[in-house]
Motif scaffolding. Sequence first.
Motif, PDB file in Angstrom:
ATOM      1  N   ASP A  55    -100.712 -19.937 -44.096  1.00  9.21           N
ATOM      2  CA  ASP A  55    -101.552 -20.567 -43.088  1.00  9.21           C
ATOM      3  C   ASP A  55    -101.808 -19.543 -41.987  1.00  9.21           C
ATOM      4  O   ASP A  55    -100.874 -18.976 -41.425  1.00  9.21           O
ATOM      5  CB  ASP A  55    -100.841 -21.799 -42.528  1.00  9.21           C
ATOM      6  CG  ASP A  55    -101.735 -22.629 -41.636  1.00  9.21           C
ATOM      7  OD1 ASP A  55    -102.634 -22.059 -40.985  1.00  9.21           O
ATOM      8  OD2 ASP A  55    -101.519 -23.850 -41.582  1.00  9.21           O
ATOM      9  N   CYS A  78    -111.053 -23.623 -44.035  1.00  6.39           N
ATOM     10  CA  CYS A  78    -110.718 -24.737 -43.144  1.00  6.39           C
ATOM     11  C   CYS A  78    -109.965 -25.790 -43.950  1.00  6.39           C
ATOM     12  O   CYS A  78    -110.411 -26.211 -45.020  1.00  6.39           O
ATOM     13  CB  CYS A  78    -111.995 -25.332 -42.553  1.00  6.39           C
ATOM     14  SG  CYS A  78    -111.669 -26.804 -41.557  1.00  6.39           S
ATOM     15  N   ASP A  80    -108.490 -28.623 -42.265  1.00  8.01           N
ATOM     16  CA  ASP A  80    -108.330 -29.848 -41.488  1.00  8.01           C
ATOM     17  C   ASP A  80    -108.824 -31.029 -42.312  1.00  8.01           C
ATOM     18  O   ASP A  80    -109.429 -30.856 -43.368  1.00  8.01           O
ATOM     19  CB  ASP A  80    -109.084 -29.737 -40.156  1.00  8.01           C
ATOM     20  CG  ASP A  80    -108.253 -29.012 -39.097  1.00  8.01           C
ATOM     21  OD1 ASP A  80    -107.105 -28.644 -39.394  1.00  8.01           O
ATOM     22  OD2 ASP A  80    -108.766 -28.820 -37.978  1.00  8.01           O
ATOM     23  N   SER A 109    -107.489 -23.647 -39.235  1.00 10.07           N
ATOM     24  CA  SER A 109    -107.831 -24.918 -38.594  1.00 10.07           C
ATOM     25  C   SER A 109    -109.350 -25.094 -38.581  1.00 10.07           C
ATOM     26  O   SER A 109    -110.096 -24.257 -39.074  1.00 10.07           O
ATOM     27  CB  SER A 109    -107.250 -24.961 -37.193  1.00 10.07           C
ATOM     28  OG  SER A 109    -107.739 -23.867 -36.447  1.00 10.07           O
ATOM     29  N   CYS A 110    -109.795 -26.166 -37.953  1.00  6.79           N
ATOM     30  CA  CYS A 110    -111.191 -26.589 -37.983  1.00  6.79           C
ATOM     31  C   CYS A 110    -112.154 -25.487 -37.543  1.00  6.79           C
ATOM     32  O   CYS A 110    -111.927 -24.778 -36.574  1.00  6.79           O
ATOM     33  CB  CYS A 110    -111.372 -27.815 -37.099  1.00  6.79           C
ATOM     34  SG  CYS A 110    -113.028 -28.503 -37.216  1.00  6.79           S
TER      35      CYS A 110
END
Length: 196
Positions: A55, A78, A80, A109-110
């Motif tokens: 990640d 992404c 999310d 993340s987004c």
Amino acid sequence: NAEKEGSLQMGDQIVRVNGELVRAAGFDAVMEQLKKADSKVTLSMVRPIPDRKADWATLSAEEQQARYSASSGVLKVCSDGPCTKQGAKLVIRWLTELTPNDFSVSRCSCTGNCGNGPNVVVGGKGRQEKVLYGVNNVGSAVKMLREEFEIETDAAKVQQILNPSKNAEFALSDELVRQGILSSVTIRGSFDSNRF
């Protein structure tokens, strides 16, 4: 020698021998190339990225910078909520399988534009990062790799992703359908389900 000076490490992979691409060739083919070479041999090497699927947010700033400078490319998918529902885990798997080991493939993340995912951030080696929206099938992943990194993906790998090998359970069901005992078969593979 290269090992003593640290420019060659265990796990490094040979990409070219005297300019000829050998990345996909097997051990014997590479050895043949080395044997038939004249007294001077020029090798092009890559060093695989450790833990390619980490990640991005869990990497330290130093680790992130090292990936940008050492890898041939950085791909962040992404992961999310909406992008995960639209297939982000599959995209990570496809990109990991389709890219050389010196590419960093990770979750992030987004990236915005949530209704048009999964979204992939591409960057690395001095290239400006940009977000590509809607990388939601193998074809769009292959196209992205070709256009952004000039990677010609291995057709056999693409075929394997699109048509996973039949397992014993499928083979039995397939035979029952062929004999008219079952009306259809559901395959669980790289897609949620395919009905035949």
